[in-house]
Write an enzyme that holds these catalytic residues in place. Structure first.
Site: not given
Length: 316
Positions: A186, A236, A306
């Protein structure tokens, strides 16, 4: 751009608009545009200037003007993994969705940053190219996918990307190879250096179209059975903590169904927060903090978001 002050936009709003109109077509400029129209959470205040450039040259011209005049710039893809606060975003917001070309040559797909990664994965399938099946359910743009090295079901962008054409704050083009992109979980050099992806190239492998479709069908079924796609959400919410799964920690903290305002932790998948009743960005942010505090208290584990949270806090 440390010299920027909010009052500059108020005092010079009309003159800034005129200068922008001299640089790019008038029909790609919107003033005081509600950003909730462009986010999956259906939240967000207004952008002072919302621009939808249709070429790399447009983007460069806008950035050079903004840099010269100390005007902040924010970029949006398709708004699938972002929360924009109700106070909106000062300065210029650039939507890259019009840079959505997808071209196939042999085993290579070259695509604009605004193309949906789902569409790119389907284009790969249609040309019997394997390697992007993992992306068949990721609701993001190519630019956002490279920005955060998006991944799912064991695959990620860094597995197949060849290069990305980026632009920096000064409007200069920079072409970065896979290694130069420093793609990690990420994360990427794009984030670290405040670059923006304009185009990306993916090197794939010839495969059997039927097998590719079968794998995509399987992943789609798994996604639809586990994720709360029936509600607006930001995808998410948290990164995976080392050695753990964020959703499991949240579930074990008995937080599924916990609601603040109109936003609740999904009862279908604890890693998601869904807008069930006209929730606001503030509701999302407060729920994120509450979940972080609860998981920390229960397991002494930090949950890092995230999802990107940007924009001004609303004025009370």
């Amino acid at each position: 751009m440390n010299s920027f002050r909010k009052d500059v936009l108020v005092v010079h709003k009309d003159s800034i608009l005129k200068e922008l109109q001299a640089l790019v077509p008038d029909n790609i400029i919107k003033v005081d545009e509600p950003l909730k129209r462009y986010t999956y959470t259906e939240t967000g205040g207004n952008a002072d200037y919302y621009l939808t450039p249709t070429s790399n040259e447009h983007v460069q011209a806008i950035l050079r003007f903004a840099y010269k005049n100390d005007i902040p710039v924010t970029y949006l893809g398709n708004g699938s993994n972002i929360i924009i606060r109700e106070g909106g975003i000062r300065g210029i917001v650039i939507s890259l969705l019009s840079l959505d070309h997808i071209e196939v040559s042999d085993n290579v797909i070259i695509t604009g940053s605004g193309a949906a990664i789902i569409d790119v994965s389907r284009k790969a399938r249609d040309n019997s190219l394997t390697g992007l099946e993992f992306a068949c359910g990721i609701p993001g743009s190519i630019g956002g996918a490279v920005f955060m090295n998006a991944g799912a079901y064991g695959g990620e962008v860094k597995d197949c990307i060849d290069y990305a054409l980026c632009v920096n704050e000064q409007g200069d083009l920079i072409k970065l190879t896979t290694n130069e992109l420093e793609l990690d979980y990420r994360n990427s050099i794009v984030q670290k250096q405040n670059l923006v992806v304009l185009e990306a190239s993916f090197s794939l492998t010839p495969g059997d179209k039927t097998e590719i479709q079968s794998k995509m069908d399987d992943l789609t079924e798994r996604r639809e059975s586990k994720q709360p796609l029936e509600y607006p959400s930001c995808g998410s919410v948290f990164q995976r903590p080392p050695g753990h799964f964020a959703g499991k920690l949240i579930q074990d903290s008995d937080l599924q169904g916990h609601r603040i305002g109109g936003v609740e932790v999904s009862t279908k998948h604890a890693g998601f927060m869904v807008n069930v009743d006209n929730g606001t960005a503030t509701d999302y942010e407060n729920l994120i903090h509450y979940v972080q505090q609860t998981v920390k208290a229960n397991f002494d584990i930090e949950l890092n978001p995230e999802v990107r949270i940007i924009g001004e806090h609303p004025i009370d």
